[in-house]
Design an enzyme around this catalytic site. Structure first.
Site, short mmCIF file in Angstrom:
data_model
loop_
_atom_site.label_atom_id
_atom_site.label_comp_id
_atom_site.label_asym_id
_atom_site.label_seq_id
_atom_site.Cartn_x
_atom_site.Cartn_y
_atom_site.Cartn_z
N GLU A 183 -28.74 44.87 0.14
CA GLU A 183 -28.46 44.78 -1.29
C GLU A 183 -29.72 44.40 -2.08
O GLU A 183 -30.46 43.50 -1.68
CB GLU A 183 -27.37 43.73 -1.50
CG GLU A 183 -26.99 43.45 -2.94
CD GLU A 183 -25.91 42.37 -3.06
OE1 GLU A 183 -25.35 42.24 -4.14
OE2 GLU A 183 -25.65 41.67 -2.05
N LYS A 242 -22.12 47.90 -8.03
CA LYS A 242 -21.29 46.82 -7.49
C LYS A 242 -20.19 46.48 -8.49
O LYS A 242 -20.43 46.35 -9.69
CB LYS A 242 -22.17 45.59 -7.22
CG LYS A 242 -21.48 44.45 -6.48
CD LYS A 242 -22.51 43.39 -6.12
CE LYS A 242 -21.92 42.25 -5.31
NZ LYS A 242 -22.95 41.26 -4.93
N CYS A 252 -21.55 44.43 -0.79
CA CYS A 252 -21.40 43.01 -0.48
C CYS A 252 -20.03 42.47 -0.87
O CYS A 252 -19.04 42.69 -0.17
CB CYS A 252 -22.53 42.21 -1.14
SG CYS A 252 -22.76 40.55 -0.43
N LYS A 256 -20.37 31.14 9.05
CA LYS A 256 -20.36 32.36 8.24
C LYS A 256 -20.09 33.61 9.08
O LYS A 256 -19.46 34.56 8.60
CB LYS A 256 -21.68 32.48 7.51
CG LYS A 256 -21.71 33.52 6.40
CD LYS A 256 -20.85 33.11 5.22
CE LYS A 256 -20.98 34.02 4.03
NZ LYS A 256 -22.27 33.91 3.35
N GLY A 315 -45.68 13.06 6.40
CA GLY A 315 -45.80 11.73 6.95
C GLY A 315 -44.95 11.60 8.19
O GLY A 315 -43.74 11.89 8.16
N LEU A 316 -45.55 11.19 9.29
CA LEU A 316 -44.84 11.03 10.56
C LEU A 316 -44.69 9.53 10.80
O LEU A 316 -45.65 8.83 11.10
CB LEU A 316 -45.64 11.69 11.69
CG LEU A 316 -44.91 11.91 13.01
CD1 LEU A 316 -43.73 12.85 12.83
CD2 LEU A 316 -45.87 12.49 14.05
N GLY A 370 -42.51 7.85 12.92
CA GLY A 370 -41.93 7.34 14.16
C GLY A 370 -40.43 7.35 14.13
O GLY A 370 -39.79 6.96 15.12
N GLY A 371 -39.82 7.83 13.02
CA GLY A 371 -38.37 7.93 12.90
C GLY A 371 -37.89 9.34 13.17
O GLY A 371 -38.65 10.29 13.28
N ILE A 372 -36.57 9.47 13.24
CA ILE A 372 -35.94 10.73 13.65
C ILE A 372 -36.14 11.83 12.62
O ILE A 372 -36.36 13.00 12.97
CB ILE A 372 -34.44 10.50 13.95
CG1 ILE A 372 -33.83 11.72 14.65
CG2 ILE A 372 -33.67 10.13 12.70
CD1 ILE A 372 -34.21 11.85 16.07
N ASP A 373 -36.07 11.50 11.32
CA ASP A 373 -36.12 12.54 10.30
C ASP A 373 -37.49 13.21 10.25
O ASP A 373 -37.59 14.45 10.21
CB ASP A 373 -35.78 11.96 8.92
CG ASP A 373 -34.37 11.41 8.86
OD1 ASP A 373 -33.47 12.04 9.45
OD2 ASP A 373 -34.16 10.36 8.24
N THR A 422 -38.77 14.72 3.93
CA THR A 422 -38.02 14.59 5.18
C THR A 422 -36.70 13.84 5.06
O THR A 422 -36.18 13.36 6.06
CB THR A 422 -38.89 13.90 6.24
OG1 THR A 422 -39.22 12.58 5.79
CG2 THR A 422 -40.16 14.67 6.51
#
Length: 577
Positions: free
Chosen positions: A46, A114, A150, A182, A291-292, A294-297, A398
């Protein structure tokens, strides 16, 4: 081409909104590839020439003119006797602008418009397009092709009209964005139209990221008995050939690729990677910086960035302060090493203490509070933006959906950035996808195999480390509870009392709802991020910033007698008016 045999090339491609010349060339290249395959016709998604969704860009007359010129050039090229094209573009006719799909064959153009314009969730097509009339089929070398566009197949009217006017098959171009579940939803809709019409159906979807939307491809073909005759891959560009034969029962796809597509958490992760990759590539950033902590995100965002762009285009920076633990320093370094990225450490004490010294005369006599905590976050945000400005890399922000929901993020601090790949993932989903990435990665991912997020990051208690001993759950309910409360409030729009009925404390639910409303102004200023759930912040959920409504948790009232018993107030007919 024999009248009982047809070869349709399915061009599941990744257009760029506004890059009409680039999209035109993609179409030209796909046609050449289809010709080598022996195809009779090539089908595109489309609005392919314009890119989808074009939003208000499509209202510019100059843009419409460029799209029209491109389709006329492509049409002239089909006079060479090679494959015909089915391609989408905006089309102005008699003063109205339509979402059109054009058949280009033998140097000529035939268009269909459409009919059903979606105007919910992420869609806003009634804003820019006029609805077309109910269409009949288009004649292609003696074959009557039905071309519902669609949304035209999401109810039965357009397909019914096409079947009644002699369509022999349904070719459906789509710009259908991903959200969780989906694929099954598309299958159900397509099967319903096939069953009603008795016609085979080609569902061709575009692939790629466009702002916060990700189009997952995953195109397919159903024969008239609803059997799956073709399944193209998700998250991947491809031009694939489908071979069709006509019998007394009608047309059937007898040969086409069939692959397995990602589902569930694998699909979510792949969508986040593709969304980030295309946002960076289509905006022409050389790479990203983040920025890293040390956390999960930040760890999963770094992994997604490396999978999207490769380690050479990802720069991770640790920005420690006095509250940053040795454990965090160790975990961040281990994560960066596992991913193979550039990793720098820039202590922020001088910046934070400089701000505090500057503000001391104004803050004299005031106790330390969240203001000083936020100075740390804002110093980090400023440093990351400076690196971005100097070297051109985009800042990846993040924050997860749980934090974005309740405002557990610092505006102009850790919310700084150009794009957020996990903006629509709740905290517990971030944990699950991190564990998933350690044992699997998407097809085509550029990151390393194996464990890329250290186990300690997955198991330690989450903390912003803005004060001594701080933990997220000092301020928030446990994430297992918070996420479910938020799903009820955001995805399902439940009453507070309905969430309480699921076993949650009334005051906790009311607090979460209050925080959700208060954080609206922050979300309006946040970076875009990949849509994963059915209802993301932004396009799907448009709440006012100024909003004094609060659900007090009263039981839902089904009639005015119940309202009178609950409140002691008379029914409206008994009140003075």
């Amino acid at each position: 081409m024999a009248q009982n045999r047809l070869k349709i090339a399915l061009a599941q491609l990744n257009p760029i909104v506004g890059d009409v010349a680039g999209n035109e060339q993609k179409a030209r290249d796909a046609r050449a590839e289809a010709a080598r395959m022996g195809a009779d016709i090539v089908m595109f998604p489309e609005l392919f020439l314009a890119g989808y969704p074009t939003e208000d860009l499509v209202l510019k007359p100059a843009f419409q003119d460029v799209c029209r010129a491109a389709v006329e050039r492509l049409a002239r090229e089909t006079a060479d006797g090679g494959p015909a094209l089915l391609i989408g573009l905006p089309w102005r006719e008699d003063g109205a602008l339509y979402n059109a799909y054009a058949l280009l064959d033998g140097g000529t153009i035939s268009v269909r418009f459409k009919v059903d314009l979606p105007n919910y969730g992420v869609f806003d097509e009634k804003r820019v397009f006029e609805a077309g009339p109910l269409p009949g089929p288009v004649n292609f070398r003696g074959i009557r092709l039905g071309i519902p566009v669609c949304e035209d197949i999401w109810s039965g009217d357009v397909v019914e009209c096409l079947a009644e006017t002699g369509a022999e098959m349904l070719l459906v171009p789509n710009g259908s964005p991903y959200w969780r579940g989906k694929t099954e939803e598309r299958f159900n809709i397509a099967a319903a139209r096939v069953t009603e019409s008795g016609l085979p159906l080609v569902y061709l979807n575009q692939v790629g990221g466009q702002d916060e939307l990700v189009f997952d491809g995953a195109s397919f073909v159903f024969n008239a008995d609803c059997s799956l005759a073709c399944q193209l891959p998700a998250y991947t560009e491809t031009v694939a050939l489908s071979v069709w034969e006509k019998s007394e029962e009608g047309w059937a796809c007898i040969e086409a690729p069939r692959v397995t597509v990602e589902e569930g958490e694998e699909a979510d992760y792949a969508a986040c990677v593709l969304g980030l990759r295309d946002y960076v590539e289509k905006n022409r950033f050389p790479g990203v910086v983040l920025g890293l902590s040390g956390g999960i995100d930040s760890a999963i965002c770094a992994a997604m960035a490396v999978d999207a762009l490769g380690p050479d285009r990802v720069h991770c920076v640790m920005l420690p302060y006095r509250y940053t633990s040795g454990e965090s320093l160790k975990d961040a370094e281990a994560c960066a090493k596992a991913l193979g990225v550039r990793y720098d450490t820039l202590p922020i004490a001088a910046a934070v203490e400089g701000f505090e010294e500057l503000l001391q005369p104004m803050f004299a006599g005031k106790p330390r509070d969240i203001t000083e905590e936020n100075l740390q976050s804002r110093a980090r945000g400023t440093i990351l933006m400076a690196i971005s400005n100097k070297f051109g890399a985009m800042v990846v922000t993040t924050g997860n959906k749980s934090e974005m929901s309740v405002g557990y993020a610092t505006i102009y601090g850790d919310m700084n950035g150009g794009f957020n790949p996990i903006k629509d993932l709740y905290k517990m989903e971030v944990y699950r996808l991190s564990a998933l990435r350690n044992r699997w990665k998407p097809e085509g991912a550029l990151g390393p195999d194996g464990v890329v997020i250290p186990e300690n990051i997955l198991t330690k208690a989450p903390t912003a480390e803005l004060r001594e001993g701080q933990k997220d759950q000092d301020s928030l309910p446990p994430y297992e509870d918070l996420d479910e409360i938020l799903r009820g409030l955001v995805e399902q729009e439940l009453r507070v009392c309905e969430i309480v009925d699921r076993g949650y404390d009334l005051e906790t639910v009311k607090k979460v709802e209050r925080l959700l409303y208060l954080a609206e102004y922050k979300r309006r200023q946040s970076a875009p991020g990949v849509k994963v759930t059915r209802r993301n912040f932004g396009r799907d959920r448009r709440y006012p910033i100024v909003n004094r409504f609060r659900d007090q948790g009263m039981v839902a009232h089904r009639n005015d007698e119940a309202l009178q018993r609950a409140t002691g107030k008379p029914r409206m007919s008994e009140m003075d008016v």
